[in-house]
Scaffold this motif. Structure first.
Motif, PDB file in Angstrom:
ATOM      1  N   ARG A 543      35.895  35.407  41.911  1.00 23.07           N
ATOM      2  CA  ARG A 543      35.699  36.866  41.975  1.00 23.07           C
ATOM      3  C   ARG A 543      35.658  37.338  43.418  1.00 23.07           C
ATOM      4  N   GLN A 544      34.964  36.562  44.253  1.00 23.38           N
ATOM      5  CA  GLN A 544      34.917  36.919  45.675  1.00 23.38           C
ATOM      6  C   GLN A 544      36.306  36.834  46.309  1.00 23.38           C
ATOM      7  N   LEU A 545      37.048  35.785  45.946  1.00 27.18           N
ATOM      8  CA  LEU A 545      38.402  35.623  46.481  1.00 27.18           C
ATOM      9  C   LEU A 545      39.306  36.752  46.024  1.00 27.18           C
ATOM     10  N   GLN A 546      39.150  37.169  44.795  1.00 28.27           N
ATOM     11  CA  GLN A 546      39.979  38.254  44.282  1.00 28.27           C
ATOM     12  C   GLN A 546      39.634  39.581  44.958  1.00 28.27           C
ATOM     13  N   CYS A 547      38.337  39.822  45.156  1.00 27.56           N
ATOM     14  CA  CYS A 547      37.929  41.097  45.777  1.00 27.56           C
ATOM     15  C   CYS A 547      38.359  41.190  47.234  1.00 27.56           C
ATOM     16  N   SER A 548      38.239  40.077  47.964  1.00 27.83           N
ATOM     17  CA  SER A 548      38.493  40.134  49.404  1.00 27.83           C
ATOM     18  C   SER A 548      39.928  39.798  49.788  1.00 27.83           C
ATOM     19  N   LEU A 549      40.691  39.156  48.897  1.00 25.75           N
ATOM     20  CA  LEU A 549      42.034  38.721  49.269  1.00 25.75           C
ATOM     21  C   LEU A 549      43.096  39.242  48.313  1.00 25.75           C
ATOM     22  N   VAL A 550      42.958  38.954  47.046  1.00 21.49           N
ATOM     23  CA  VAL A 550      44.018  39.261  46.084  1.00 21.49           C
ATOM     24  C   VAL A 550      44.196  40.752  45.914  1.00 21.49           C
ATOM     25  N   GLU A 551      43.121  41.468  45.645  1.00 18.14           N
ATOM     26  CA  GLU A 551      43.246  42.904  45.392  1.00 18.14           C
ATOM     27  C   GLU A 551      43.762  43.678  46.613  1.00 18.14           C
ATOM     28  N   PRO A 552      43.228  43.440  47.812  1.00 17.80           N
ATOM     29  CA  PRO A 552      43.766  44.193  48.969  1.00 17.80           C
ATOM     30  C   PRO A 552      45.248  43.907  49.221  1.00 17.80           C
ATOM     31  N   LYS A 553      45.642  42.661  49.108  1.00 16.49           N
ATOM     32  CA  LYS A 553      47.046  42.324  49.380  1.00 16.49           C
ATOM     33  C   LYS A 553      47.981  42.935  48.342  1.00 16.49           C
ATOM     34  N   LEU A 554      47.630  42.827  47.078  1.00 16.89           N
ATOM     35  CA  LEU A 554      48.492  43.383  46.034  1.00 16.89           C
ATOM     36  C   LEU A 554      48.540  44.908  46.113  1.00 16.89           C
ATOM     37  N   VAL A 611      46.880  32.726  37.834  1.00 12.60           N
ATOM     38  CA  VAL A 611      46.536  33.631  36.738  1.00 12.60           C
ATOM     39  C   VAL A 611      45.874  34.898  37.280  1.00 12.60           C
ATOM     40  N   ALA A 612      44.991  34.731  38.269  1.00 13.88           N
ATOM     41  CA  ALA A 612      44.341  35.899  38.857  1.00 13.88           C
ATOM     42  C   ALA A 612      45.356  36.817  39.522  1.00 13.88           C
ATOM     43  N   LEU A 613      46.324  36.254  40.249  1.00 17.24           N
ATOM     44  CA  LEU A 613      47.383  37.062  40.870  1.00 17.24           C
ATOM     45  C   LEU A 613      48.236  37.765  39.824  1.00 17.24           C
ATOM     46  N   ALA A 614      48.539  37.049  38.749  1.00 11.69           N
ATOM     47  CA  ALA A 614      49.339  37.649  37.683  1.00 11.69           C
ATOM     48  C   ALA A 614      48.594  38.811  37.042  1.00 11.69           C
ATOM     49  N   ALA A 615      47.303  38.599  36.740  1.00  9.05           N
ATOM     50  CA  ALA A 615      46.512  39.654  36.112  1.00  9.05           C
ATOM     51  C   ALA A 615      46.380  40.856  37.026  1.00  9.05           C
TER      52      ALA A 615
END
Length: 720
Positions: A543-554, A611-615
């Motif tokens: 969740r931390q990785l998604q909030c700080s990396l995945v979501e901003p980049k996408l 999967v997180a990137l896909a979602a």
């Protein structure tokens, strides 16, 4: 003529009655004719029955004769049985008389034989005569003399001589045994020890013999203790010298049991083995307790235990875990030797005794040695817990990511689980399931409070992204590397925890004698708490990785979508279908991110990231779509984008991906309708899609409004 309603019968009634009588007459004649035709048959059957009656008369006479013979035989059998009972009674009396006579003869022979044997100092022969005398019922001897109307003086004198001889012989054997034990004359000791049971002195003889054995063992125990205390600290076995000393005591006692047990079984009987072991165990308790008390004093166990958990005085130096490790090894070796000795005692209990295991346990459980060992087990658990916790803390402090910068895990996970396995398998050597379960509980608590908390703190701090403020964070790459290593550590630790629990479940029952598998399984279930805590930390890290990396980049990579026109003509559609810069750039960026992390994450964590990137890609693209207008060709171009993304993510991971794009696929399906009315085909029960829709009716109408070529009034007519 009078009417039928009067007192007279009418002619019609008379006529009817006559017809009935005629019919009855005809029927009666037919029956008489049939009976008369069967008369000869009836006569023949009667004759046959008469003949059979005549044969029954002869049978009756035969039965009467048989009954008479049976009655005669019965009377004869009763007479014979009565005479047999009388003969048995007479034979019993004769046997009793013979035995009384034999007892009288034996009594006289014993009286004379004892006197002769005592004069010749033949103690064994004298004891044999006394043994025979003691086996005779003296009251029967007196009654025999009275029954024979003889003078009892002969019997009385014989009894008096034998009683005096018995007392004299008992005193003589006791004194000579004491003298032989003082001079360590083993042959004489064995000789007199064999005489005690002949004189009815089983308990006294056994007690004196065990006291002698105790004095012999005392000499060896004192010498052993002296050798232990004089062992040089530079000796290879200096760290386990007390375990060696206790082993020597157990071996000496075991040898004594092994050598003397056949002698006791032969001359005293198997039932005296239990008493022998009980008496000898008292001496073993004394020797062992002296050694154990010396061990506690020499190793300063009391002071060490006080310093382990004392937080009041900060100046006290905590014991080093390496020193504690050596001490634990010696304690475990002591416990293992005691366990081996207890198994030996169980085996030496004679198989003829009932409940031999419980008898052996009764000997040991009531001993002082058992109490001392139980106390030592408690101290061992304290030391083991301290060693485990301190070693895990050291492993966390010395945690390093070995090798290059792209190492998947750090050294801590291997170190921690090595320590846990070492401590649990070491406790197995104690031979106690209770000790083993206590160490497993300590291990689970240490994993939860130390390792899981350590991972949770690192992952809760988050993965530093590439924002403006993060550029000023010192050692940014090191923090990222530590975060990813901890993320991998949680995943690897889950596998280690499951594997270790299964290994314990398979190996412990094989190595632990009389293991209660239900109790062990209940204890090992606690590892599920560790797994649950690790899973929680792992999910929190993603969740931390998604909030700080995945979501901003996408979010940044979705910006070009807004710049593209999706109200296309034929030429624009053809060009977009051949080369869509948005989806190509998006896939290129996502692929670059995945390649970067593929070398830094375990395979399982990498699949989770895919999967997180896909979602997240599906969510961000859906948001962008809901802000864009489309025509028919633009919707077809969007469908091509969505399918391209699905194909890419499906190839990037072995995990199922299509479910993450389910809403987006349904959105493109609605947008690609030729007419608004075509939606009814998808919503009909026969379409098979009614119950799989993830879009609400309001969402569907909102999506339809994104088509610039769909009229508002047609959309309102749709019934959802």
């Amino acid at each position: 003529m009078m009417s039928s309603d009067g007192d007279y019968i009418t002619p019609d009634e008379i006529k009817n009655a006559l017809e009935l009588l005629d019919k009855d007459e005809i029927a009666s004649k037919k029956r008489l004719t049939a009976f008369s035709s069967q008369w000869h048959t009836v006569i023949n059957e009667v004759d046959s029955v008469s003949k059979q009656f005549s044969s029954l008369n002869s049978l009756k006479e035969n039965l009467f004769q048989i009954q008479t013979r049976i009655n005669d035989s019965s009377k004869l059998a009763e007479d014979i049985s009565s005479k047999v009972r009388q003969l048995d009674k007479i034979r019993g009396r004769v046997s009793e008389c013979q035995k009384r006579v034999q007892d009288l003869l034996d009594l006289q022979l014993c009286s004379e034989g004892v006197q002769i044997a005592m004069k010749n100092d033949e103690l064994e022969q004298a004891a044999a005569h006394v043994h025979r005398y003691l086996s005779i019922d003296q009251t029967k001897l007196q009654r025999t003399a009275d029954d024979m109307a003889q003078d009892c003086s002969m019997i009385t004198n014989a009894l008096k001589h034998l009683q005096d001889a018995t007392e004299l012989l008992q005193n003589t054997v006791s004194k000579r045994f004491e003298q032989a034990s003082l001079t360590q004359d083993s042959k004489s000791i064995e000789r007199y020890f064999k005489i005690f049971p002949l004189l009815g002195m089983h308990d006294i003889g056994l007690e004196k013999f065990v006291d002698y054995l105790g004095r012999v063992l005392q000499v060896s125990a004192d010498k052993n203790l002296k050798n232990v205390m004089e062992t040089s600290l530079s000796s290879n076995r200096a760290s386990i010298v007390f375990a060696d000393g206790l082993t020597f005591v157990f071996e000496e006692v075991a040898k004594t049991i092994e050598v003397q047990q056949p002698l006791i079984e032969t001359h005293y009987g198997p039932e005296y083995i239990f008493k022998f072991l009980s008496h000898l165990q008292m001496h073993c308790d004394n020797f062992s307790n002296v050694l154990l008390q010396t061990f506690l004093k020499t190793r300063k166990i009391k002071e060490l235990l006080k310093n382990l958990w004392d937080e009041s005085d900060l100046n006290i130096d905590k014991p080093d875990s390496k020193d504690i490790d050596l001490l634990i090894e010696e304690i475990v070796l002591i416990l293992a030797r005691y366990d081996l000795y207890s198994k030996f005692v169980c085996k030496r209990i004679n198989a003829d005794l009932e409940s031999k295991t419980s008898s052996a346990k009764l000997i040991l459980n009531n001993s002082k040695l058992c109490c001392s060992v139980q106390e030592l087990m408690g101290k061992y658990l304290e030391f083991e817990r301290y060693y485990m916790e301190e070693s895990i803390k050291k492993a966390m402090m010395m945690d390093t990511i070995e090798g290059d910068d792209d190492a998947l895990t750090s050294s801590m996970v291997d170190d921690v689980f090595f320590i846990i396995r070492k401590c649990v398998m070491r406790s197995l050597r104690s031979g106690s399931l209770d000790v083993l379960c206590a160490v497993i509980n300590n291990a689970v608590n240490a994993l939860e409070t130390d390792m899981c908390t350590f991972f949770g703190q690192i992952l809760s701090a988050g993965y530093p992204g590439s924002g403006y403020f993060n550029r000023f964070t010192p050692d940014l790459e090191k923090i990222r590397q530590t975060f990813l290593a901890s993320l991998n550590n949680t995943e690897v630790a889950i596998e280690y925890s499951k594997s270790l629990s299964q290994t314990f479940r398979e190996e412990i029952p094989i190595k632990l004698y009389d293991c209660n598998t239900d109790k062990l399984d209940s204890c090992l279930q606690d590892f599920s708490r560790v797994n649950a805590s690790l899973v929680t930390s792992n999910r929190n890290g993603f969740r931390q990785l998604q909030c700080s990396l995945v979501e901003p980049k996408l979010l940044a990579w979705m910006e070009p979508f807004y710049e593209q026109n999706y109200k296309m003509n034929e030429s624009e559609f053809t060009q977009t279908e051949a080369d869509n810069p948005f989806v190509q750039t998006l896939i290129l960026n996502v692929d670059g991110l995945l390649r970067e992390f593929k070398a830094k994450l375990t395979s399982n964590n990498y699949d989770v990231l895919v999967v997180a990137l896909a979602a997240e890609s599906s969510v961000q693209l859906e948001k962008a779509v809901m802000k864009t207008e489309f025509n028919r060709l633009g919707s077809m171009a969007l469908d091509k984008v969505v399918r391209t993304l699905i194909n890419y993510f499906s190839g990037a991971s072995a995990w199922p991906i299509r479910e993450k794009f389910a809403r987006l696929v349904q959105i493109t399906t609605v947008l690609n309708l030729e007419r608004v009315s075509d939606l009814n085909e998808f919503l009909s029960p026969d379409s098979g899609m009614r119950f799989s829709w993830k879009l609400t009716p309001d969402s569907i109408k909102q999506i339809l409004k994104l088509r610039s070529d769909f009229r508002e009034d047609e959309i309102r007519k749709i019934k959802l």
